[in-house]
Design an enzyme around this catalytic site. Structure first.
Site, PDB file in Angstrom:
ATOM      1  N   LYS A 224       0.813  -1.217   0.000  1.00 29.66           N
ATOM      2  CA  LYS A 224       0.000   0.000   0.000  1.00 29.66           C
ATOM      3  C   LYS A 224       0.851   1.272   0.000  1.00 29.66           C
ATOM      4  O   LYS A 224       0.377   2.338  -0.372  1.00 29.66           O
ATOM      5  CB  LYS A 224      -0.973  -0.019   1.170  1.00 29.66           C
ATOM      6  CG  LYS A 224      -2.012  -1.103   0.959  1.00 29.66           C
ATOM      7  CD  LYS A 224      -3.201  -1.024   1.852  1.00 29.66           C
ATOM      8  CE  LYS A 224      -4.231  -2.064   1.453  1.00 29.66           C
ATOM      9  NZ  LYS A 224      -3.721  -3.449   1.462  1.00 29.66           N
TER      10      LYS A 224
HETATM   11  C1  PLP Z   1      -4.216  -4.484   0.677  1.00 31.11           C
HETATM   12  C2  PLP Z   1      -3.419  -5.724   0.519  1.00 31.11           C
HETATM   13  C3  PLP Z   1      -3.766  -6.714  -0.424  1.00 31.11           C
HETATM   14  C4  PLP Z   1      -4.987  -6.606  -1.312  1.00 31.11           C
HETATM   15  O1  PLP Z   1      -4.884  -5.601  -2.260  1.00 31.11           O
HETATM   16  P1  PLP Z   1      -6.187  -5.047  -3.002  1.00 31.11           P
HETATM   17  O2  PLP Z   1      -5.725  -3.892  -3.792  1.00 31.11           O
HETATM   18  O3  PLP Z   1      -7.134  -4.655  -1.893  1.00 31.11           O
HETATM   19  O4  PLP Z   1      -6.715  -6.146  -3.813  1.00 31.11           O
HETATM   20  C5  PLP Z   1      -2.956  -7.833  -0.528  1.00 31.11           C
HETATM   21  N1  PLP Z   1      -1.880  -7.999   0.273  1.00 31.11           N
HETATM   22  C6  PLP Z   1      -1.516  -7.086   1.189  1.00 31.11           C
HETATM   23  C7  PLP Z   1      -0.329  -7.347   2.049  1.00 31.11           C
HETATM   24  C8  PLP Z   1      -2.266  -5.911   1.346  1.00 31.11           C
HETATM   25  O5  PLP Z   1      -1.898  -5.010   2.275  1.00 31.11           O
END
Ligand code: PLP
Length: 498
Positions: free
Chosen positions: A111
């Site tokens: 993120k």
């Molecule tokens: C947020 C997140 C995801 C999922 O990503 P999306 O964009 O919501 O599909 C997968 N793995 C981790 C570690 C995350 O923080």
């Protein structure tokens, strides 16, 4: 380029308004009015990560000047914010399979890539609107998003951020990451209750007209940094292009040859960015959507029925424990050639009855590009262990879900295209599960998470990201704990009486 709502085809806004507003007033998501023009062989983007980001941002941010876009890119992606010059390095696992490490940012999870850019996009967008208000970002978090947002927004001018987390609902490391947060514009508040209580508290602040009016009069404008904001999606398109270029430069691909991407999916943001990359002309053979035991999405992609009427499990890949993947709405909008009536009717059915079924033609378009399956917790742990045993490479549980689903895909087809698994977190973010998988027992169950980091390092030799290694030494700066019903008053006094 202008944006409008998936649910009405109205509410036309500029890019900066889309970023500032986040959600359209009719409840829909902002999407580009026209499907972006695909790159061709002659104008196909190339260059450093930063150059690619500049090029792709320019495509979508019609009302940003080129120097503003340069500034956003420079502030978001540099050697202070990411600990690798490639930003998202590509690691070879086998002749066919590569891992794209999306976790070299300040909190060691994917993120960061969007949340390092969003604050600067917001700040630039706010300068264009003439109300001169200070933006206040409110975020309820069950873990990773909160810290990632704090790191992105800290010390960005014109913005204040308050992150609320459930006192007992986050891991020890996640809590320490947040309570040691530095920055002159950050507030971190523990809430007595669970994540739902915390999130409800934040939603009530957003929807309370009296609080909003009072804050507005005092010069503040509330906003959120959540994952449906276009400004979170856009930065994620870049690494699909940088990966393709990297495979080209390693001689692993010929120009125009397609690749597969495997994406561990929760809210459908990451994989949707891959779809926009495809619309922009990136040669993609398959987008493989990997789910955990909460397999709403893989059921949907295989049947055309989205059904959230089921139990939510707490899996070993918690960032994918989601029953309503909000960003899917944008994909459906594209697949129906921008048909807001169909989108609204499906989303209303989801709200009212808990499920919807898409028509045959849309499903067949979906399945032309997307493939999906899921991995349960046992399969996830087995994949962490197998990957480490066979390649000496350590993955976190989210990434392992991706690798497991890829194995299932490859077992059923003859597909020799180079395939990239998106790795969404450092294994050190989920040490408990990773160690359990590697040593094959619960031997270290009693250890604290900080101890587990050291044990995992000893067992595997994989380097510990600096932000986690230094956590133990950092002073705790935020100690406030409040009840959910105190959140509005606390916010007002925190902002107005400083
Ligand atoms: C947020 C997140 C995801 C999922 O990503 P999306 O964009 O919501 O599909 C997968 N793995 C981790 C570690 C995350 O923080």
């Amino acid at each position: 380029m202008h944006y409008y709502s998936t649910r009405s085809g109205r509410n036309h806004v500029t890019a900066s308004e889309a970023v500032l507003k986040g959600l359209a007033p009719d409840g829909g998501l902002f999407v580009p009015e026209e499907t972006p023009q695909a790159y061709t062989e002659t104008d196909f983007p190339s260059g450093s990560y930063q150059e690619l980001a500049y090029e792709i941002f320019s495509r979508f941010l019609g009302d940003f000047s080129s120097s503003q876009i340069q500034q956003v890119v420079r502030a978001a992606y540099n050697l202070e914010t990411f600990d690798h010059p490639a930003v998202t390095p590509l690691v070879r696992l086998t002749d066919q399979v590569y891992i794209l490490e999306l976790w070299h940012g300040p909190t060691s999870a994917f993120k960061d890539i969007a949340l390092q850019a969003l604050p600067h996009l917001l700040n630039t967008a706010a300068q264009k609107s003439d109300d001169n208000k200070e933006i206040v970002i409110l975020t309820a978090t069950s873990g990773d998003t909160g810290k990632s947002a704090l790191e992105g927004f800290r010390d960005v001018p014109g913005i204040t951020i308050a992150v609320y987390f459930p006192e007992k609902g986050v891991s020890e490391i996640q809590k320490l990451q947040m309570t040691t947060q530095e920055g002159s514009n950050v507030h971190v508040i523990a809430v007595r209750g669970n994540f739902d209580d915390t999130q409800t508290g934040v939603k009530q602040i957003f929807s309370n007209p009296a609080i909003n009016r009072e804050l507005e009069e005092a010069g503040f404008r509330l906003s959120s940094a959540n994952s449906i904001n276009w400004g979170r999606l856009l930065p994620q398109i870049v690494y699909y292009f940088s990966t393709y270029q990297e495979l080209l430069s390693r001689g692993r691909l010929k120009k125009g040859e397609p690749v597969n991407f495997v994406v561990p999916t929760g809210n459908f943001g990451n994989i949707l960015a891959g779809y926009y990359a495809y619309l922009l002309g990136l040669p993609v053979n398959r987008l493989i959507c990997a789910a955990n035991r909460n397999n709403v999405l893989s059921d949907f992609i295989n049947s055309g029925i989205y059904d959230k009427r089921r139990t939510l499990y707490n899996s070993l890949s918690p960032s994918m424990d989601i029953l309503v993947s909000s960003n899917l709405e944008r994909l459906l909008f594209e697949l129906t050639d921008h048909d807001p009536e169909r989108i609204s009717s499906w989303m209303n059915q989801l709200n009212e009855s808990g499920y919807y079924k898409i028509d045959r033609e849309t499903l067949s378009r979906l399945q032309q590009l997307f493939w999906s399956d899921y991995a349960d917790d046992d399969e996830t742990l087995a994949t962490v262990a197998k990957t480490h045993r066979e390649s000496g490479y350590l993955v976190d549980p989210h990434t392992a879900v991706g690798i497991n689903v890829l194995d299932k895909y490859l077992a059923g087809v003859n597909d020799r295209h180079p395939t990239v698994v998106l790795s969404t977190a450092s294994p050190y973010k989920f040490t408990g599960s990773t160690i359990k998988a590697i040593v094959g027992s619960n031997r270290y169950k009693q250890c604290s998470e900080l101890e587990l980091i050291k044990i995992l390092e000893r067992e595997t030799g994989a380097p510990v990201p600096e932000n986690l290694a230094e956590l133990e030494q950092k002073p705790v700066l935020h100690r406030q704990t409040i009840n959910p019903d105190e959140m509005p008053d606390q916010l007002q006094s925190m902002l107005i009486s400083r």
